[in-house]
Design a protein around this motif. Sequence first.
Motif, PDB file in Angstrom:
ATOM      1  N   THR A  71      73.867 141.079  39.560  1.00  7.96           N
ATOM      2  CA  THR A  71      74.035 141.849  38.324  1.00  7.96           C
ATOM      3  C   THR A  71      75.415 142.478  38.250  1.00  7.96           C
ATOM      4  N   VAL A  72      75.832 143.126  39.323  1.00 10.28           N
ATOM      5  CA  VAL A  72      77.159 143.765  39.342  1.00 10.28           C
ATOM      6  C   VAL A  72      78.258 142.710  39.208  1.00 10.28           C
ATOM      7  N   THR A  73      78.127 141.623  39.933  1.00 10.46           N
ATOM      8  CA  THR A  73      79.121 140.555  39.881  1.00 10.46           C
ATOM      9  C   THR A  73      79.207 139.954  38.479  1.00 10.46           C
ATOM     10  N   ASP A  74      78.065 139.716  37.858  1.00 17.10           N
ATOM     11  CA  ASP A  74      78.050 139.157  36.504  1.00 17.10           C
ATOM     12  C   ASP A  74      78.704 140.100  35.496  1.00 17.10           C
ATOM     13  N   LYS A  75      78.437 141.402  35.626  1.00 18.84           N
ATOM     14  CA  LYS A  75      79.069 142.367  34.725  1.00 18.84           C
ATOM     15  C   LYS A  75      80.593 142.302  34.848  1.00 18.84           C
ATOM     16  N   LEU A  76      81.084 142.207  36.073  1.00 17.47           N
ATOM     17  CA  LEU A  76      82.536 142.138  36.274  1.00 17.47           C
ATOM     18  C   LEU A  76      83.105 140.839  35.722  1.00 17.47           C
ATOM     19  N   ARG A  77      82.383 139.738  35.897  1.00 16.32           N
ATOM     20  CA  ARG A  77      82.844 138.456  35.355  1.00 16.32           C
ATOM     21  C   ARG A  77      82.869 138.458  33.837  1.00 16.32           C
ATOM     22  N   LEU A  78      81.944 139.204  33.237  1.00 16.19           N
ATOM     23  CA  LEU A  78      81.902 139.314  31.775  1.00 16.19           C
ATOM     24  C   LEU A  78      82.851 140.387  31.254  1.00 16.19           C
ATOM     25  N   ARG A 106      83.655 146.589  32.462  1.00 23.91           N
ATOM     26  CA  ARG A 106      84.328 147.349  33.514  1.00 23.91           C
ATOM     27  C   ARG A 106      84.185 148.848  33.382  1.00 23.91           C
ATOM     28  N   ALA A 107      83.418 149.299  32.408  1.00 23.69           N
ATOM     29  CA  ALA A 107      83.240 150.740  32.216  1.00 23.69           C
ATOM     30  C   ALA A 107      82.454 151.324  33.375  1.00 23.69           C
ATOM     31  N   MET A 108      82.893 152.466  33.836  1.00 22.02           N
ATOM     32  CA  MET A 108      82.279 153.109  34.981  1.00 22.02           C
ATOM     33  C   MET A 108      80.785 153.339  34.747  1.00 22.02           C
ATOM     34  N   ASP A 109      80.407 153.776  33.556  1.00 23.95           N
ATOM     35  CA  ASP A 109      79.000 154.070  33.303  1.00 23.95           C
ATOM     36  C   ASP A 109      78.134 152.819  33.185  1.00 23.95           C
ATOM     37  N   GLU A 110      78.757 151.656  33.052  1.00 25.05           N
ATOM     38  CA  GLU A 110      78.011 150.394  33.018  1.00 25.05           C
ATOM     39  C   GLU A 110      77.809 149.825  34.428  1.00 25.05           C
ATOM     40  N   ILE A 111      78.720 150.128  35.331  1.00 25.55           N
ATOM     41  CA  ILE A 111      78.691 149.571  36.677  1.00 25.55           C
ATOM     42  C   ILE A 111      77.990 150.498  37.669  1.00 25.55           C
ATOM     43  N   GLN A 112      78.232 151.787  37.553  1.00 26.65           N
ATOM     44  CA  GLN A 112      77.770 152.742  38.568  1.00 26.65           C
ATOM     45  C   GLN A 112      76.261 152.739  38.818  1.00 26.65           C
ATOM     46  N   PRO A 113      75.390 152.720  37.807  1.00 24.14           N
ATOM     47  CA  PRO A 113      73.948 152.755  38.116  1.00 24.14           C
ATOM     48  C   PRO A 113      73.485 151.574  38.967  1.00 24.14           C
ATOM     49  N   HIS A 114      73.971 150.383  38.668  1.00 25.56           N
ATOM     50  CA  HIS A 114      73.575 149.203  39.435  1.00 25.56           C
ATOM     51  C   HIS A 114      74.158 149.247  40.849  1.00 25.56           C
ATOM     52  N   ASP A 139      84.925 159.559  41.094  1.00 26.91           N
ATOM     53  CA  ASP A 139      86.184 160.215  40.744  1.00 26.91           C
ATOM     54  C   ASP A 139      86.644 159.857  39.333  1.00 26.91           C
ATOM     55  N   MET A 140      85.965 158.912  38.702  1.00 22.51           N
ATOM     56  CA  MET A 140      86.345 158.459  37.368  1.00 22.51           C
ATOM     57  C   MET A 140      85.497 159.176  36.324  1.00 22.51           C
ATOM     58  N   SER A 141      86.040 159.297  35.112  1.00 21.82           N
ATOM     59  CA  SER A 141      85.232 159.840  34.026  1.00 21.82           C
ATOM     60  C   SER A 141      84.386 158.715  33.434  1.00 21.82           C
ATOM     61  N   THR A 142      83.403 159.074  32.653  1.00 24.07           N
ATOM     62  CA  THR A 142      82.454 158.102  32.114  1.00 24.07           C
ATOM     63  C   THR A 142      83.134 157.014  31.299  1.00 24.07           C
ATOM     64  N   SER A 143      84.175 157.362  30.598  1.00 26.66           N
ATOM     65  CA  SER A 143      84.834 156.389  29.722  1.00 26.66           C
ATOM     66  C   SER A 143      85.877 155.533  30.444  1.00 26.66           C
ATOM     67  N   ASP A 144      86.184 155.861  31.702  1.00 32.72           N
ATOM     68  CA  ASP A 144      87.175 155.079  32.445  1.00 32.72           C
ATOM     69  C   ASP A 144      86.656 153.688  32.752  1.00 32.72           C
ATOM     70  N   GLU A 145      87.599 152.760  32.882  1.00 36.56           N
ATOM     71  CA  GLU A 145      87.267 151.391  33.243  1.00 36.56           C
ATOM     72  C   GLU A 145      88.006 151.002  34.515  1.00 36.56           C
ATOM     73  N   LEU A 146      87.414 150.069  35.235  1.00 35.33           N
ATOM     74  CA  LEU A 146      88.060 149.553  36.442  1.00 35.33           C
ATOM     75  C   LEU A 146      89.275 148.737  36.032  1.00 35.33           C
ATOM     76  N   ASP A 147      90.340 148.832  36.818  1.00 40.10           N
ATOM     77  CA  ASP A 147      91.500 148.012  36.534  1.00 40.10           C
ATOM     78  C   ASP A 147      91.355 146.658  37.241  1.00 40.10           C
ATOM     79  N   GLU A 148      92.299 145.776  37.003  1.00 44.37           N
ATOM     80  CA  GLU A 148      92.218 144.402  37.538  1.00 44.37           C
ATOM     81  C   GLU A 148      92.160 144.395  39.057  1.00 44.37           C
ATOM     82  N   SER A 149      92.929 145.254  39.710  1.00 43.93           N
ATOM     83  CA  SER A 149      92.926 145.240  41.179  1.00 43.93           C
ATOM     84  C   SER A 149      91.601 145.751  41.737  1.00 43.93           C
ATOM     85  N   GLN A 150      90.939 146.696  41.068  1.00 46.77           N
ATOM     86  CA  GLN A 150      89.635 147.188  41.508  1.00 46.77           C
ATOM     87  C   GLN A 150      88.552 146.124  41.344  1.00 46.77           C
ATOM     88  N   VAL A 151      88.646 145.373  40.239  1.00 41.40           N
ATOM     89  CA  VAL A 151      87.661 144.307  40.005  1.00 41.40           C
ATOM     90  C   VAL A 151      87.802 143.271  41.068  1.00 41.40           C
TER      91      VAL A 151
END
Length: 95
Positions: A32-39, A42-50, A83-95
Amino acid sequence: MERVKEDSPITIKDDKGNLNCCIADVVSLFITVTDKLRLEIRAMDEIQPHLRELMETMHCMSHLSPDFEGHRTVSRWPETLSDMSTSDELDESQV
């Protein structure tokens, strides 16, 4: 009855007798996490719960050694995301 004898309530997650279920949950959450990143979700609130659920499920698996590399890798991510706010997104290097 086994949980009552051990004084271990049903709300405590463990892998006693449920190892295959734990493995399936870990694999499912990882995909699930991998698929979200591939799609490019990258929003923190979309990735963090999983990711948090993945980490909790992995920690319940007593068959994994504490120094398992996957534990260390997965455990670092909730710290990074907290450390990120809810609206922050992962950058390319984090992905």
